[in-house]
Write an enzyme that holds these catalytic residues in place. Sequence first.
Site, PDB file in Angstrom:
ATOM      1  N   SER A   1       4.632   2.348   8.044  1.00 43.48           N
ATOM      2  CA  SER A   1       4.317   1.202   7.196  1.00 43.48           C
ATOM      3  C   SER A   1       5.501   0.830   6.315  1.00 43.48           C
ATOM      4  CB  SER A   1       3.106   1.515   6.316  1.00 43.48           C
ATOM      5  OG  SER A   1       1.941   1.604   7.095  1.00 43.48           O
TER       6      SER A   1
ATOM      7  N   ASP B   1       0.238  -7.778   2.091  1.00 38.94           N
ATOM      8  CA  ASP B   1       0.612  -6.375   1.926  1.00 38.94           C
ATOM      9  C   ASP B   1       2.128  -6.195   1.908  1.00 38.94           C
ATOM     10  OD1 ASP B   1       0.343  -3.660   1.654  1.00 38.94           O
ATOM     11  OD2 ASP B   1      -0.175  -3.290   3.748  1.00 38.94           O
TER      12      ASP B   1
ATOM     13  N   HIS C   1       0.819  -1.218   0.000  1.00 30.07           N
ATOM     14  CA  HIS C   1       0.000   0.000   0.000  1.00 30.07           C
ATOM     15  C   HIS C   1       0.856   1.273   0.000  1.00 30.07           C
ATOM     16  CE1 HIS C   1       0.560  -0.135   4.474  1.00 30.07           C
ATOM     17  NE2 HIS C   1       0.511   1.170   4.343  1.00 30.07           N
TER      18      HIS C   1
END
Length: 473
Positions: A191, A123, A91
């Site tokens: 992230s 992810d 992402h």
Amino acid sequence: MIRKPSFHLTRFVASGLIAAQTAIVAATVSEFALTIPGLDSSRVVQAQESNASAEDVYRKAAPSVVYISTEEGRGSGVIVDANGLIVTNAHVVAGARQIEVELQNGRKFAATVVSMGSPDCLDLAMLKIETANLPTIKFATPHSIQRGQRVYAIGYPRGIKPSSITQGIVSNLDSDRGFVQTDASISPGNSGGALLNHRGELLAINTLKGLNENVGINLAISVDRVHALIQAMKENLSPVLGKYLIPVGTSALLASQLPLGGTQQGNLQVSSHLYCDGSRADIYKFEGEADQPVMLSMTSAEIGSYLMLLGTNGELIRQAQSKQGEAAQFLVSLPQRGTYTVIANSANPGQLGRYRLQTSLPVLVEQAKLTPSDPRLSDGSFYRRYMFPGKAGRAIAVALHQFDFEPYLAVYDPSGKLVASGKAGRQDTVQIQLPKDGEYSLIVSTVNPGERGTFFFSLHNVTARSQQSAQNR
């Protein structure tokens, strides 16, 4: 009705977790030096953790944690190979046209995506920058993480430089989907960063916080999933892991070689790869040529079958689904030369059992149309004639894929003698034994004179093994 691919996964609640995706493109990856499981007791390990300082962990690992920026946002990444291979979250770079990676020392590089996923499955993504001799993270032993273990998160929360470190414990684990829940603070921008043990070794890649009803839950993807992506690159798989599957296992081969023109026996079980809808799946690969016709079939007496063929870039080429005891099959002409991936999957989550996967290379493939300009048989039926080579004692199978009319087939030997004839179903397979060597002819016509329309069939040599398998069913 074909239902897959369609991924609707529950976000992390207790031990149920979200999943994510990754496509694999071949890349040169050096070997990774893995830590060897220690023999220390849990008491000694706890003492080591208590003696470790966040400063020591940061000093060891921070140089291998990078800052990633795109036109859409920012995040973190971890260098896993000295020649410029970086793992991050899918992402973080999804949809990006330009990606820039900044090292801890301020050097900046343009990055390309070599492996791409999505939060809907696994992810993770792999990036490549053109440089060498980079500082790399050390990997913790796969499956070594434990509940209650002290962990440290390094990344660039909200894009603040230099990178920061937070600490906490492992709150929960989902070994099936490879998720780690931690109370170490993870903010937007973290992230793709590193979740580390007290030795500064990579345990997991930090990912999205839990959403909706689970706001505040911090998640990371365990390091064994990163190992699986690296293994997939070494195996030259089409980019499928993470896009359709969450890989299971890091030491064995992820995909089995599929012999074209043969039969493969398989067994879906809890140790099989996890399809993104929660069902189990096996991966196969084969080398194909441009315009090569290939027929694939999956059957099982124990589960419903779902079969997928993915191209050299991970694109879905064909899929088929069938009920228990029936065949999921299709015939395709391969678009280009390269490595193709086959996913053998249960039709529904929770189904486990044995199956048979068959491939054949057609001798003849024809899609045409009977019209009034075609010749007629003695009863006035339109027909087309096709020639093919045959050997004495061999059998052929005529697979009828789609017919607008009720088909009539006739096969003649090299001397013109009728070998077999009769009507067949509009979607059927007819097997015929050949008496001698030479060139045979196949007549495709209609049961009812005057009928016409489009038709699609393929002709296959039947191996002795296939014949025996058919007799045993």
